[in-house]
Design an enzyme around this catalytic site. Sequence first.
Site, PDB file in Angstrom:
ATOM      1  N   HIS A 173       0.809  -1.218   0.000  1.00 30.04           N
ATOM      2  CA  HIS A 173       0.000   0.000   0.000  1.00 30.04           C
ATOM      3  C   HIS A 173       0.846   1.273   0.000  1.00 30.04           C
ATOM      4  O   HIS A 173       0.331   2.351  -0.300  1.00 30.04           O
ATOM      5  CB  HIS A 173      -0.985   0.000   1.181  1.00 30.04           C
ATOM      6  N   ASP A 203       0.430  -7.659   1.453  1.00 32.82           N
ATOM      7  CA  ASP A 203       0.806  -6.251   1.611  1.00 32.82           C
ATOM      8  C   ASP A 203       2.330  -6.080   1.610  1.00 32.82           C
ATOM      9  O   ASP A 203       2.884  -5.373   2.445  1.00 32.82           O
ATOM     10  CB  ASP A 203       0.212  -5.664   2.892  1.00 32.82           C
ATOM     11  N   SER A 287       4.652   2.536   7.959  1.00 31.70           N
ATOM     12  CA  SER A 287       4.374   1.337   7.175  1.00 31.70           C
ATOM     13  C   SER A 287       5.591   0.947   6.347  1.00 31.70           C
ATOM     14  O   SER A 287       6.173   1.777   5.642  1.00 31.70           O
ATOM     15  CB  SER A 287       3.188   1.572   6.245  1.00 31.70           C
TER      16      SER A 287
END
Length: 441
Positions: A173, A203, A287
């Site tokens: 993402h 992911d 992230s």
Amino acid sequence: MEHNENEQQPLDSKNDSHQQHHSEDSDHTTYQTHQTNVDNLGLTKPNSELEMKKDKTKGPTTIKSFLSGMLGGFIPVIVLLLLISNNVISLENIKDTELAAQNTTKTDPEIITTMAAEDAKSSTNLAEVAEAVVGVTNLQKQSIWTNSQEAGTGSGIIYKKEDGKAYVVTNHHVVNGAEQVEVVLSNDERVPAKVLGTDELTDLAVLEIDGENVNRVAKLGTAEGKQVGETVYAIGNPLGIEFANSLTKGIISGLERSVSVDTNGDSIADWITEVIQTDAAINPGNSGGALVDSNGEVIGINSMKIASTQVEGIGFAIPMESALPIMEQLETTGKVQRPFIGISMAPLNQVPMQYRHNVVLPEGVEEGMVIASVEPGSPAADAGLQQFDVITKINDHETPTALELRKYMYSETQVGDSVNLEIYRNGEKQIVELKLTERYE
């Protein structure tokens, strides 16, 4: 890091000792330089009066000091003998304690050593692993009239350097939708990155950059053998590159947590991922960053957090042992190989009213996946599956939802395997054998 520098003072220094302190506001670390005492050696004549006084001190006073010292040494021995004779202290316990101290060794977690480093050094502590954590910038065009602009930022981990190239793992993402990707190294240098491959279900994404200025590669560890309560550190770029290489401290709050993932935004879980739960602060921009143990080894890739005003301190990281096989496929092939059936399906309770009369089941069968369509030329078509067939089991494993079917296929089967599907067609149970083929997602 603390630096100690000993500088020798001249012999005629007027100061007996000197201490120099230097404090840096950036990391609040105080550096100290310690100086040993230097006697003033300027006197060249002996002080005869002083020598006479020293000679006078020798005599009864010296004997008294000697006797006092002997007495002081005997007292602890006598006390110890009394404690042992009254079983207050056991010699066996003392020996056992010494043996336990000698035999106690720290068992290090198994280290994944498949990553190459070339001339770059592997991290051995938190400061060094922070050098291997980079910023990742997602650049997109806002219109055909403008150049690519920053659409978002995240973090990444340099895990390998080989043949002049360095490889960075981050989250899918973070780079999703990017027209260009930049990596910001620990020295603030920006280098263009090539996206080798991404995987939406896990992911994960792997990037390739020029390795010329990469001097540090993260050492990869594993979450296997870790315990809830162990200290961990989250390293990344919260809120953007401005706060690059921020480090937050927490503990492992849970292991092998199952978190549902909705990849298409339809509020239905498409995948369940196993993650490490931590209370180390993970903010937007973290992230793709590193979850590090106290040995400076990366045990997880920070991926998500529960964002709610009623929730604090619940963040998740992808375990490194789960991520590594995906990383290797993305690096070499650009995609993840997964088995393929070739159907679209829906649970029984989501079949539209106008089609429910086509779904016939015997009494007692209340769960299953209804085939909505069959892709021509797919394994499902070759096996003779039809619209409105209801799949209830795969290899005797119940499949009440598409997620259960997909999870079993992706974790328990491989391309080329044959599986048995238990289906109901017009109310009759059938067993259909189907050979799984390759599909890239």
